[in-house]
Design a protein around this motif. Structure first.
Motif, mmCIF file in Angstrom:
data_model
loop_
_atom_site.group_PDB
_atom_site.id
_atom_site.type_symbol
_atom_site.label_atom_id
_atom_site.label_comp_id
_atom_site.label_asym_id
_atom_site.label_seq_id
_atom_site.Cartn_x
_atom_site.Cartn_y
_atom_site.Cartn_z
ATOM 1 N N LYS B 120 0.844 -1.194 0.000
ATOM 2 C CA LYS B 120 0.000 0.000 0.000
ATOM 3 C C LYS B 120 0.887 1.254 0.000
ATOM 4 O O LYS B 120 2.043 1.200 0.410
ATOM 5 N N THR B 121 0.307 2.306 -0.387
ATOM 6 C CA THR B 121 1.051 3.580 -0.417
ATOM 7 C C THR B 121 1.570 3.922 0.965
ATOM 8 O O THR B 121 2.733 4.305 1.141
ATOM 9 N N GLU B 125 5.361 4.296 2.044
ATOM 10 C CA GLU B 125 5.864 5.540 2.663
ATOM 11 C C GLU B 125 6.587 5.248 3.960
ATOM 12 O O GLU B 125 7.622 5.824 4.268
ATOM 13 N N ASP B 345 -0.778 0.494 -8.295
ATOM 14 C CA ASP B 345 -1.002 1.845 -7.770
ATOM 15 C C ASP B 345 -0.978 1.890 -6.256
ATOM 16 O O ASP B 345 -1.222 2.918 -5.660
ATOM 17 N N GLY B 346 -0.749 0.804 -5.713
ATOM 18 C CA GLY B 346 -0.744 0.758 -4.239
ATOM 19 C C GLY B 346 -1.995 0.091 -3.714
ATOM 20 O O GLY B 346 -3.094 0.486 -4.033
ATOM 21 N N ARG B 378 4.781 4.196 -10.495
ATOM 22 C CA ARG B 378 3.870 5.259 -10.126
ATOM 23 C C ARG B 378 3.442 6.026 -11.328
ATOM 24 O O ARG B 378 3.332 7.035 -11.611
#
Lengths: 582, 378
Positions: B120-121, B125, B345-346, B378
């Motif tokens: 996941k994004t 992160e 895209d996550g 991305r």
């Protein structure tokens, strides 16, 4: 009485025929059998219980302990696995894996032990489930869990361990089944023991009860019967002792009491018989005593009467003797003038015959006849009185019988012819009749009397003198039988004709005349000669007089006067010869 | 009946694997089917012959793997193989769920994490924040399987709508009986089982069925350990649950597979349906994320290498659908080039087909010339 079985042989009526001993022995035997049965059964049941218990002791309990151990080992193994998961370093892993190997080895031992406790196929199957599950579990442990666990230390969940769950559950389930099976076996064993116990208890109870009841029934029944029977016997004994000999016990059955009772009955019976015999004897004795008393009394009476009779006889003899003496004297006294009358009548007749005065001669003849008759009467009377007085003498000579008979017949013949009678003489035995050693005059007189009597009562008939000689028990005897076809004598007069001064019928006396002494004198003469006269007659047909005389007068050497005897009515049948035997 | 059907389908699956377009060689698949999956020494003739133990002989140190339970079965196999090849090195394989795996991964606790969805994004992160650079490696396609108890004779197929009704938050404490789902079904309680919230499978399922990741009713039994889920479902006649197909396969004798009607009829997650993209919307790729820094360690590098080389053999063994050979080649390139980031895209991407994945991979890998290496998709 017949219903009793005196020998004590058991009858067909079952127990009643048994003796007390047999009954007691039978009851004892049944009790003994029941006890033996009880013992055998108890032994058997206890054996079964013992077997079950020992199986529980040697198999079930160790098996349960072993299964507990297996369970413990599984738990230990499981905790070692968890420790393996938790521990991160290789040294701990190695240590834990060694421990697992130890547990596996111990498990192998437990399994080996468990195999010894497996009894049934179900046991074996369940155990093999456990074994298989364990093998799968440990295989998985080594092939998947341990490698995964060795490499796992960061995850939030433990899939390697989770993966074991089904296998572990399977193992646990198998062990649980094994445990339950074992518990079931224990419970089965317990139930079996309890069932055995219940069965035994029931059996023992029933057996004991039966024994008790049987013993009680037999004992009480026997006692009651015995006491009742003995009571009957006792009361009978008392009754008999009190004199009731009709009392009987009459106990049925075949036991000893019945035997005793039957013996008792027989004893009483015997007693009764003896008692009756005794009474009979007593009675006889009493009667005999009475008879003796009566006899004594009779004897006295007879003695008295005999004395009286003797006295009477003496008196009668005395008077008779006086009468006879009177008669003899009178006859003699009468003869003398009569002889003179007859002599003179004879002379007169001779004179008249010579003178031819016929009418006078007939009268003289009548005088002469009447005189002769009178003299005959007197002679008879004289004879009679001589005989009565015992003064008649016997002049024994030897005479020819045939000549004697012919002589007498010839004497009578004129008289017979006069009455148109045929007179015959028959000499039996070819006329060789030998001699007679007797008083021939008296024999002649007897025969004359009889023949003239026959002629007198026969008219236009037949008179036969039969002479015979015979020898029998009485010795050498002669029989003179005078038979006529005259008027005969009625049987009721037969007894009287030999009585003095009697003729058969007073009417006869009037018709035929006579003194009535002829037959009396004849009999007395015959008796003097040792014989007798018998008469047989039928009115209207004729009479037959039989004179029986011994050929030789007995006691001839010392001829003695006949004892004077009062002539009287004698019991004499018409056919019985009337002898007087001196 | 249902189970026999499933077995038949599985047989079909095996057969398709032999003849399908994905299978270059039928031997490894057939061998993998037949041979006990445990033996690490025999991953397959092709694999065995191509493996040269010498490069592994002197490897030292440890490789720490964690993450998705869906990926775990393959990882476990690879780890066993690796340990047999490299006795001096050690591999640690944990299961924490995709989310849990990423958490540890991004904290640098582990070298590799398995994932049943793309990172996941937020996770990316977090990794970036700690300096961890994830290299995404697609492994296979899994048909997320909906299962019921083996004795459940009525529920053999469910529509996506029905699944949505069941798992919708509004259904919580309301939809409790099978009859509520379809009137002809028995009036029996329905009990739900599913992977926990750390699980990528949960994420994917909620996204695919309800549209939003993580949106679900909460009255279900959840665990990141799919073994436990499978065991629970196999003991509960009223159960309905889902997890990776491998877990269904391992418990297929006690569970029934439910076909899914995504609008084109009921489809069971077999190799053909997944490969043809017909098992929608529950077909999904599974991944391995490797920390780029860890790749400097020979053990990790060798382990990942081995993983990629064995994936196409081991995936069918676990009833996953292997990727086309090109996809593994692309992955190997990403590895070599240490391409960071996801081609997606996550988070969960619903309805991604193998072709699409390959395309994405190509696209993501193609700009390999791009400088920096952080030019993700991305």
């Amino acid at each position: 009485m017949n219903s009793e079985t005196p020998n004590g042989v058991p009858g067909g009526d079952g127990l009643r025929g048994l003796s007390i001993r047999q009954k007691l022995l039978g009851a004892f035997g049944v009790d003994l059998t029941l006890m033996a049965l009880l013992g055998a059964f108890a032994l058997m049941q206890m054996g079964a219980m013992n077997e079950t218990a020992s199986r529980v002791g040697t198999q079930t309990i160790p098996s349960m302990r072993n299964i507990d151990q297996i369970r413990d080992l599984i738990w230990e193994y499981r905790s070692l696995q968890l420790a393996h998961l938790v521990q991160g370093n290789a040294a701990d892993h190695a240590r834990l894996e060694r421990s697992m190997a130890t547990v596996e080895a111990r498990m192998a031992d437990s399994f080996a032990r468990q195999r010894a406790y497996l009894g049934t196929d179900a046991d074996r199957e369940t155990f093999s489930d456990v074994h298989r599950a364990w093998v799968i579990y440990t295989d998985h442990n080594h092939s998947r869990f341990l490698p995964a666990s060795r490499s796992t230390n960061t995850g939030s969940v433990q899939p390697a361990s989770s993966r074991l769950n089904p296998l572990y559950e399977r193992l646990e389930g198998a062990v649980e089944r094994l445990t339950r099976m074992n518990e079931q076996q224990a419970q089965d064993a317990m139930a079996a023991v309890q069932a055995t116990y219940r069965t035994s208890r029931r059996f023992i109870f029933v057996d004991t009860l039966v024994s008790l009841v049987l013993s009680a029934v037999v004992g009480l029944g026997l006692a009651a019967t015995l006491s009742r029977r003995l009571g009957r016997l006792t009361s009978a004994t008392r009754a008999v002792a009190a004199g009731d000999l009709e009392r009987r016990v009459d106990l049925a059955g075949g036991d000893e009491v019945a035997l005793l009772a039957s013996d008792f009955d027989r004893m009483v019976e015997s007693l009764r018989d003896q008692h009756a015999t005794l009474q009979l004897r007593n009675e006889e004795l009493r009667q005999s005593l009475e008879q003796q008393q009566r006899l004594t009394r009779d004897l006295v009476l007879r003695k008295e009467s005999e004395e009286a009779a003797d006295r009477a006889r003496a008196r009668a003899e005395a008077s008779n003797s006086a009468k006879s003496l009177f008669l003899a004297t009178m006859s003699h006294e009468l003869r003398t003038p009569l002889n003179a009358i007859l002599g003179y009548a004879q002379l007169l007749k001779l004179e008249t015959d010579q003178r031819g005065e016929g009418r006078m001669g007939a009268d003289l003849g009548r005088i002469q006849a009447a005189g002769k008759h009178l003299r005959a009467l007197i002679d008879n009377l004289l004879d009679f009185s001589k005989i009565e007085q015992g003064k008649m003498e016997l002049e024994v000579l030897r005479v020819e019988v045939a000549a004697l008979a012919e002589e007498v017949v010839e004497i009578v013949r004129p008289l017979a012819i006069e009455r148109r009678n045929q007179l015959r003489l028959r000499l039996e035995g070819n006329a060789d009749l030998g001699t007679l050693h007797s008083d021939a005059g008296k024999v002649r007189q007897v025969l004359f009397n009889l023949l003239s009597n026959a002629v007198k009562f026969t008219e236009g008939g037949e008179i036969t003198l039969t002479v015979a000689r015979r020898t029998d028990a009485g010795g050498d005897r002669l029989t003179f039988r005078v038979a006529d076809t005259g008027i005969g004598i009625e049987s009721r007069h037969l007894e009287r004709i030999f009585e003095p001064f009697r003729q058969a019928d007073s009417s006869i006396h009037r018709r035929f005349g006579g003194t009535g002494l002829g037959l009396v004198v004849s009999r007395q003469l015959a008796e003097m000669l040792g014989g007798g006269i018998e008469v047989d007659s039928e009115p209207g047909v004729g009479s037959e007089f039989t004179v029986d005389l011994p050929a030789v007068i007995p006691g001839l050497e010392a001829p003695r006067p006949r004892s004077p005897h009062v002539p009287g009515p004698r019991p004499m049948s018409t056919r019985t010869m009337s002898h007087v035997r001196s | 009946m249902k189970r026999r059907n499933s077995v038949w389908l599985l047989a079909c699956l095996g057969a398709l694997a032999c003849t399908g377009p994905a299978a270059e060689s039928s031997d490894p698949v057939a061998a993998g089917d037949a041979v006990a999956p445990v033996t690490a020494e025999a991953p397959g003739p092709a694999a065995g012959s191509s493996l040269d133990p010498s490069p592994y002989a002197d490897l030292e140190g440890s490789v720490v793997v964690d993450g998705s339970s869906t990926v775990f079965p393959i990882t476990e196999k690879v780890a066993a193989l690796f340990e047999s090849l490299a006795p001096t090195a050690s591999v640690s394989v944990g299961v924490s769920g995709t989310g849990g795996g990423f958490e540890k991964f991004c904290q640098g606790q582990i070298d590799i994490t398995g994932a049943s969805r793309p990172i996941k994004t937020a996770e990316a992160e977090r990794c970036e924040a700690t300096g961890i650079r994830p290299v995404e490696l697609p492994l296979a396609f899994d048909g997320l399987s909906v299962v019921v108890h083996g004795d459940n004779g009525w529920c053999s197929c469910l529509t996506v709508d029905e699944l949505a009704r069941i798992w919708h938050p509004d259904a919580e404490d309301r939809l409790l009986r099978w009859r509520q789902l379809r009137p002809e079904w028995p009036d029996e309680p329905i009990r739900l089982y599913g992977p926990g919230r750390d699980s990528g499978t949960f994420d994917y399922f909620t996204r695919a069925i309800l549209g939003t990741e993580g949106e679900s009713r909460n009255d279900f039994v959840g665990s990141e350990d799919d073994y436990l889920l499978a065991q629970d479902i196999s003991k509960d006649p009223g159960a309905l649950g889902f997890f990776g197909h491998a877990y269904y396969h391992e418990h297929r004798d006690r569970l029934n597979l439910v076909a899914i009607d995504g609008g084109a009829g009921c489809v069971v997650p077999d190799v053909e349906a997944i490969g043809a993209g017909r098992y929608r919307p529950l077909s999904r790729p599974v991944f391995l994320y490797v920390a780029a820094a860890a790749l400097d360690r020979p053990a990790v590098s060798r382990f990942v290498d081995l993983y990629l080389s064995q994936a196409r053999y081991l995936a069918p063994e676990m009833r996953y659908v292997p990727l086309p050979e090109g996809a593994y080649e692309l992955a190997r390139q990403r590895l070599t080039r240490r391409l960071i980031g996801s081609v997606f895209d996550g988070g969960s991407q619903v309805g991604v087909s193998i072709e699409r994945l390959l395309e994405l991979e190509r696209r993501g890998t193609a700009p390999a010339s791009a400088p920096g290496g952080d030019g993700g998709a991305r």
